[in-house]
Design an enzyme around this catalytic site. Structure first.
Site, PDB file in Angstrom:
ATOM      1  N   HIS A 173      -1.254   0.489   1.801  1.00 20.90           N
ATOM      2  CA  HIS A 173      -0.808   1.775   1.245  1.00 20.90           C
ATOM      3  C   HIS A 173       0.483   2.281   1.876  1.00 20.90           C
ATOM      4  CE1 HIS A 173      -3.043   2.998   4.769  1.00 20.90           C
ATOM      5  NE2 HIS A 173      -4.224   2.968   4.181  1.00 20.90           N
ATOM      6  N   HIS A 220      -7.348  -2.652  -2.346  1.00 18.57           N
ATOM      7  CA  HIS A 220      -7.662  -1.681  -1.278  1.00 18.57           C
ATOM      8  C   HIS A 220      -8.498  -0.563  -1.881  1.00 18.57           C
ATOM      9  CE1 HIS A 220      -6.480   0.594   2.556  1.00 18.57           C
ATOM     10  NE2 HIS A 220      -7.321   1.388   1.895  1.00 18.57           N
ATOM     11  N   HIS A 265      -3.722  -0.353   8.636  1.00 19.08           N
ATOM     12  CA  HIS A 265      -3.397   1.059   8.370  1.00 19.08           C
ATOM     13  C   HIS A 265      -2.215   1.336   9.289  1.00 19.08           C
ATOM     14  CE1 HIS A 265      -4.359   5.343   7.311  1.00 19.08           C
ATOM     15  NE2 HIS A 265      -3.477   5.471   8.289  1.00 19.08           N
ATOM     16  N   HIS A 277     -12.115   2.147  -1.356  1.00 18.28           N
ATOM     17  CA  HIS A 277     -13.259   2.712  -0.631  1.00 18.28           C
ATOM     18  C   HIS A 277     -14.348   3.035  -1.650  1.00 18.28           C
ATOM     19  CE1 HIS A 277     -10.780   3.445   3.004  1.00 18.28           C
ATOM     20  NE2 HIS A 277      -9.810   3.590   2.114  1.00 18.28           N
ATOM     21  N   ASP A 284      -6.340   2.440  -2.876  1.00 18.97           N
ATOM     22  CA  ASP A 284      -6.801   3.296  -1.781  1.00 18.97           C
ATOM     23  C   ASP A 284      -7.592   4.483  -2.320  1.00 18.97           C
ATOM     24  OD1 ASP A 284      -7.264   4.124   0.819  1.00 18.97           O
ATOM     25  OD2 ASP A 284      -5.392   5.243   0.960  1.00 18.97           O
ATOM     26  N   LYS A 313      -9.745  -5.350   8.952  1.00 21.48           N
ATOM     27  CA  LYS A 313      -8.931  -4.145   8.789  1.00 21.48           C
ATOM     28  C   LYS A 313      -8.667  -3.503  10.141  1.00 21.48           C
ATOM     29  CE  LYS A 313      -6.935  -0.588   6.834  1.00 21.48           C
ATOM     30  NZ  LYS A 313      -7.444   0.385   5.873  1.00 21.48           N
TER      31      LYS A 313
END
Ligand code: NCD
Ligand code: ZN
Length: 352
Positions: free
Chosen positions: A179, A17, A141, A19, A256, A104
């Site tokens: 997460h 995970h 999420h 970004h 994350d 996602k």
């Protein structure tokens, strides 16, 4: 392995995970990732979001250009698509054929760049059915967004009102609860009945293993410790650490890591996201060592993720040593800078 080694060898980990953003800043954060990880699940919450296979392929080629610029030859981005109210079953099948790793789910308004997210899962039924049919994982999420639900309760309410009904409706859909931050989530995933199938797992970040919500308010407001889902009470941190170090293959590594420039964090309305990648493996090693479970790190970091995604485990080995690493106060991020997690402090473990 003894409980207090000073060196550990691991199969190279992956980050399930991550970004990395886009444009100028991508190269800086990719370098930190590729130093430690062989692969990463790349989150699709760009502006505008990565909602189609064509957008994902274009994003992937921008990532590959940056890897080339960095001289990195051994890193694989695993692309994901952003689920919306309008995602069609056809796009899901096209994604499967194109090698997209997952979809996602961002509930609309839950976090950074989630305005185009799903307003109600009832709009997504055809897409979700197609995911179940083709074996495409759904990454969630896991927070409800209603203004009347306390921010510290949003994950637990999501389990009861969204996740459990979804799993009842589509019991073979592969879901990663991303997460996780609460004991309710850790126990839900641990205790889920799947009939022996690999249908549920969870990722856990380093910050949720190492800090509780006091860290956001230690002596003043600490914007660099603010992420979503927000840090919770100590009892939750303890439950997450227990899950991560239990050897249960449903729990695996997902940093994350979510870079935002210093100015966007240190602001009247600061962005959510911790930049943990700089020495992510050191942070995880510190967490596992704190409970004498370094011997459980390799499964969590290197085996259970690829097993869940039906990908081969990495073959390369890496070594972590108990060598304190100072974390800089700031790192370059395109034209700006970023403040990494634990800036100005040291982390006891580092990659050799
Ligand atoms: C993430 C981001 O900035 O993209 N922020 C965060 O606090 N984790 C979004 C997300 O994963 O929620
Ligand atoms: Zn994220």
């Amino acid at each position: 392995m003894s409980n207090s080694p000073t060196k550990i060898e691991l199969t190279q980990p992956d980050d399930w995970h991550l970004h990395i953003r886009d444009g100028e800043v991508m190269k800086d954060v990719l370098a930190d990732t590729a130093r430690q990880f062989a692969r990463a699940i790349i989150m699709p919450n760009l502006k505008p979001p990565v909602t189609t296979v064509d957008l994902a392929k274009a994003y992937q080629s921008r990532i590959e250009s940056n890897l080339k610029l960095l001289g990195v030859t051994e890193f694989t981005p695993l692309m994901t698509l952003y689920l919306t109210d309008n995602t069609s079953a056809d796009e899901v099948r096209k994604a499967k054929d194109a090698g997209i790793a997952a979809f996602k789910l961002y509930p609309a308004g839950a976090t950074t760049n989630s305005d185009a997210g799903v307003s109600d899962l009832k709009h997504c039924h055809a897409a979700l059915e197609a995911m179940q049919a083709v074996g495409m994982p759904l990454l969630v999420h896991g927070e409800v967004t209603h203004a009347d639900i306390d921010i510290f309760d949003r994950e637990a309410v999501f389990i009861d009102t969204v996740l459990e009904p979804l799993r009842k409706k589509l019991p073979e859909l592969k879901i990663v609860f991303e997460h996780i931050t609460t004991k309710q989530a850790a126990h839900y995933v641990r205790d889920a009945v799947t009939g022996g199938k690999n249908t549920i797992a969870a990722t856990i970040t380093p910050q949720h293993l190492l800090m509780n919500r006091n860290a956001i308010f230690a002596g003043g407001i600490r914007p660099h410790n603010y992420c979503l889902p927000v840090l919770k009470r100590e009892e939750h941190r303890v439950a997450l650490l227990e899950a991560a170090t239990s050897g249960n293959s449903r729990f695996f590594l997902g940093t994350d890591s979510a870079p935002h420039a210093k100015g966007a964090k240190e602001a009247a309305c600061g962005c959510a996201g911790c930049y943990s990648t700089f020495n992510a493996l050191g942070l995880y090693a510190e967490a596992f060592e704190s409970v004498g479970k370094l011997d459980k790190l390799e499964g969590f970091a290197s085996f259970f993720g690829p097993d869940f995604y039906s990908l081969p485990r990495n073959s390369k080995k890496i070594t972590l040593a108990k060598q304190a690493q100072s974390i800089p106060m700031e790192l370059p991020l395109g034209d700006a800078t970023i403040v990494p997690l634990r800036a100005g402090e040291t982390i006891a473990w580092s990659l050799v």
